[in-house]
Write an enzyme that holds these catalytic residues in place. Sequence first.
Site, PDB file in Angstrom:
ATOM      1  N   SER A   1     -46.376  20.503 -45.004  1.00  0.00           N
ATOM      2  CA  SER A   1     -46.946  19.778 -44.098  1.00  0.00           C
ATOM      3  C   SER A   1     -48.573  20.331 -43.935  1.00  0.00           C
ATOM      4  O   SER A   1     -48.479  21.468 -44.282  1.00  0.00           O
ATOM      5  CB  SER A   1     -46.344  19.750 -42.700  1.00  0.00           C
ATOM      6  OG  SER A   1     -47.018  19.110 -41.743  1.00  0.00           O
TER       7      SER A   1
ATOM      8  N   TYR B   1     -41.980  22.400 -35.031  1.00  0.00           N
ATOM      9  CA  TYR B   1     -42.455  21.992 -36.435  1.00  0.00           C
ATOM     10  C   TYR B   1     -43.375  22.834 -37.378  1.00  0.00           C
ATOM     11  O   TYR B   1     -43.208  23.108 -38.526  1.00  0.00           O
ATOM     12  CB  TYR B   1     -42.876  20.475 -36.224  1.00  0.00           C
ATOM     13  CG  TYR B   1     -42.997  19.646 -37.559  1.00  0.00           C
ATOM     14  CD1 TYR B   1     -42.112  19.082 -38.148  1.00  0.00           C
ATOM     15  CD2 TYR B   1     -44.575  19.397 -37.994  1.00  0.00           C
ATOM     16  CE1 TYR B   1     -42.268  18.189 -39.399  1.00  0.00           C
ATOM     17  CE2 TYR B   1     -44.490  18.647 -39.227  1.00  0.00           C
ATOM     18  CZ  TYR B   1     -43.517  18.274 -39.777  1.00  0.00           C
ATOM     19  OH  TYR B   1     -43.706  17.342 -40.986  1.00  0.00           O
TER      20      TYR B   1
HETATM   21  P1  NAP Z   1     -38.748  10.236 -42.460  1.00  0.00           P
HETATM   22  O1  NAP Z   1     -39.170   8.824 -42.673  1.00  0.00           O
HETATM   23  O2  NAP Z   1     -38.284  10.762 -40.921  1.00  0.00           O
HETATM   24  O3  NAP Z   1     -37.483  10.652 -43.137  1.00  0.00           O
HETATM   25  C1  NAP Z   1     -36.569  11.787 -43.152  1.00  0.00           C
HETATM   26  C2  NAP Z   1     -35.254  11.747 -44.230  1.00  0.00           C
HETATM   27  O4  NAP Z   1     -34.754  13.131 -43.580  1.00  0.00           O
HETATM   28  C3  NAP Z   1     -34.553  10.624 -43.852  1.00  0.00           C
HETATM   29  O5  NAP Z   1     -34.036  10.192 -45.109  1.00  0.00           O
HETATM   30  C4  NAP Z   1     -33.459  11.381 -43.003  1.00  0.00           C
HETATM   31  O6  NAP Z   1     -32.248  10.535 -43.420  1.00  0.00           O
HETATM   32  C5  NAP Z   1     -33.303  12.526 -43.504  1.00  0.00           C
HETATM   33  N1  NAP Z   1     -32.826  13.864 -42.768  1.00  0.00           N
HETATM   34  C6  NAP Z   1     -33.393  14.376 -41.538  1.00  0.00           C
HETATM   35  N2  NAP Z   1     -32.358  15.127 -41.103  1.00  0.00           N
HETATM   36  C7  NAP Z   1     -31.579  15.514 -42.098  1.00  0.00           C
HETATM   37  C8  NAP Z   1     -30.412  16.337 -42.106  1.00  0.00           C
HETATM   38  N3  NAP Z   1     -29.990  17.253 -41.140  1.00  0.00           N
HETATM   39  N4  NAP Z   1     -29.685  16.174 -43.201  1.00  0.00           N
HETATM   40  C9  NAP Z   1     -30.029  15.442 -44.332  1.00  0.00           C
HETATM   41  N5  NAP Z   1     -31.027  14.475 -44.209  1.00  0.00           N
HETATM   42  C10 NAP Z   1     -31.821  14.353 -43.010  1.00  0.00           C
HETATM   43  O7  NAP Z   1     -39.804  11.352 -42.563  1.00  0.00           O
HETATM   44  P2  NAP Z   1     -40.851  11.270 -43.687  1.00  0.00           P
HETATM   45  O8  NAP Z   1     -42.045  11.273 -43.212  1.00  0.00           O
HETATM   46  O9  NAP Z   1     -40.331  10.448 -44.930  1.00  0.00           O
HETATM   47  O10 NAP Z   1     -40.867  12.861 -44.221  1.00  0.00           O
HETATM   48  C11 NAP Z   1     -40.012  13.376 -45.247  1.00  0.00           C
HETATM   49  C12 NAP Z   1     -40.342  15.072 -45.078  1.00  0.00           C
HETATM   50  O11 NAP Z   1     -41.845  15.054 -45.326  1.00  0.00           O
HETATM   51  C13 NAP Z   1     -40.019  15.842 -43.921  1.00  0.00           C
HETATM   52  O12 NAP Z   1     -39.672  17.227 -44.249  1.00  0.00           O
HETATM   53  C14 NAP Z   1     -41.404  15.522 -43.255  1.00  0.00           C
HETATM   54  O13 NAP Z   1     -41.505  16.819 -42.378  1.00  0.00           O
HETATM   55  C15 NAP Z   1     -42.269  15.872 -44.289  1.00  0.00           C
HETATM   56  N6  NAP Z   1     -43.619  15.517 -43.956  1.00  0.00           N
HETATM   57  C16 NAP Z   1     -44.022  14.230 -43.626  1.00  0.00           C
HETATM   58  C17 NAP Z   1     -45.033  13.859 -43.287  1.00  0.00           C
HETATM   59  C18 NAP Z   1     -45.497  12.540 -42.609  1.00  0.00           C
HETATM   60  O14 NAP Z   1     -46.637  12.445 -42.335  1.00  0.00           O
HETATM   61  N7  NAP Z   1     -44.747  11.580 -42.697  1.00  0.00           N
HETATM   62  C19 NAP Z   1     -46.395  14.680 -43.515  1.00  0.00           C
HETATM   63  C20 NAP Z   1     -46.040  16.022 -44.079  1.00  0.00           C
HETATM   64  C21 NAP Z   1     -44.895  16.361 -44.406  1.00  0.00           C
HETATM   65  P3  NAP Z   1     -30.976  10.366 -42.121  1.00  0.00           P
HETATM   66  O15 NAP Z   1     -31.784  10.285 -40.961  1.00  0.00           O
HETATM   67  O16 NAP Z   1     -30.215   9.348 -42.244  1.00  0.00           O
HETATM   68  O17 NAP Z   1     -30.269  11.583 -42.072  1.00  0.00           O
HETATM   69  C1  GCO Z   2     -47.625  15.227 -36.066  1.00  0.00           C
HETATM   70  C2  GCO Z   2     -47.273  14.704 -37.525  1.00  0.00           C
HETATM   71  C3  GCO Z   2     -47.315  15.437 -38.511  1.00  0.00           C
HETATM   72  C4  GCO Z   2     -47.007  14.984 -39.600  1.00  0.00           C
HETATM   73  C5  GCO Z   2     -47.306  15.811 -41.064  1.00  0.00           C
HETATM   74  C6  GCO Z   2     -48.778  16.441 -41.390  1.00  0.00           C
HETATM   75  O1  GCO Z   2     -47.091  14.730 -34.975  1.00  0.00           O
HETATM   76  O2  GCO Z   2     -48.478  15.780 -36.086  1.00  0.00           O
HETATM   77  O3  GCO Z   2     -45.982  14.012 -37.254  1.00  0.00           O
HETATM   78  O4  GCO Z   2     -46.825  16.974 -38.138  1.00  0.00           O
HETATM   79  O5  GCO Z   2     -45.997  14.308 -39.908  1.00  0.00           O
HETATM   80  O6  GCO Z   2     -46.140  16.747 -41.163  1.00  0.00           O
HETATM   81  O7  GCO Z   2     -48.827  16.801 -42.656  1.00  0.00           O
END
Ligand code: NAP
Ligand code: GCO
Length: 266
Positions: free
Chosen positions: A147, A160
Amino acid sequence: MDLNQMFSLEGKVALVTGGAYGIGFAIAEALAGAGAKIAFNCRSQANLDKALADYQAKGIDAKGYICDVTHEDAVKQLVARIETELGPVEILVNNAGIIKRIPMLEMDAEDFRQVVDIDLVGPFICAKAVIPGMLKLGRGKIINICSMMSELGRETVSAYAAAKGGLKMLTRNICSEYGEANIQCNGIGPGYIATPQTAPLRERQADGSRHPFDQFILSKTPAARWGTPEDLMGPAVFLASAASDFVNGHILYVDGGILAYIGKQP
Ligand code: NAP
Ligand code: GCO
């Protein structure tokens, strides 16, 4: 090696945790497009059923499983089942994750622990479950979804940031410990990506204007837009393929330039 072969994942088994929707789904779609056999997990039957239909609609024959990444025995059983049903896991994408946006002084230790448990201990458990199979195979790719918060802090995301900073170091440690065994462990550090996780930060205001945080992200991102899950597809294929065989312990930030930029002057 020709270029197509270098990026090909033909016949390789990939486990994408939390691959039911959002970033995980897009990454799984990309790996499938490069030829991989996809396994994914999530926690609820409703999400699993919807995801299986979504994969089918894309023409992807993915196998979905209910499994919480924090339950070590369940993860071991999941990996054993995938080995039997698809073959040994050669690519692991540690994508499952949650966020809780709570000011630190208002956050219970229990909430903090839950975030660290899913976002940091989960990837440890999943990596630990697949590495023995990778050692037998003589190769493996682990991609940890990090992240901006692996590098930066901000108000309300202490747990986080602690977890994602830890995940960056777990990445380097897996590289250090298993690089010699031809296992590459790298991270992808997405910038601000439009998914359900960030939906509350993009909600339109009552008057139809952008959320202040949405405006803040646009001004902080040189690309002047939110990322999309599709932006992560190419980087994921690269880090899963032979094209990255000498890339190890690296975090590839895919952030439209956020980490390079001090922000707009007032
Ligand atoms: P999301 O839309 O909330 O999807 C998260 C996924 O993780 C869902 O499929 C959820 O499915 C699953 N999950 C959560 N807890 C779990 C557990 N204990 N066991 C198994 N599955 C679990 O999130 P996203 O934005 O796609 O993010 C995916 C990853 O990228 C995360 O690690 C997040 O921190 C990271 N990330 C996101 C962003 C962003 O801006 N969106 C940026 C940087 C990093 P269920 O709820 O059905 O379990
Ligand atoms: C926040 C965001 C983030 C992003 C992501 C950034 O509240 O600042 O949710 O942390 O999801 O991980 O890279």
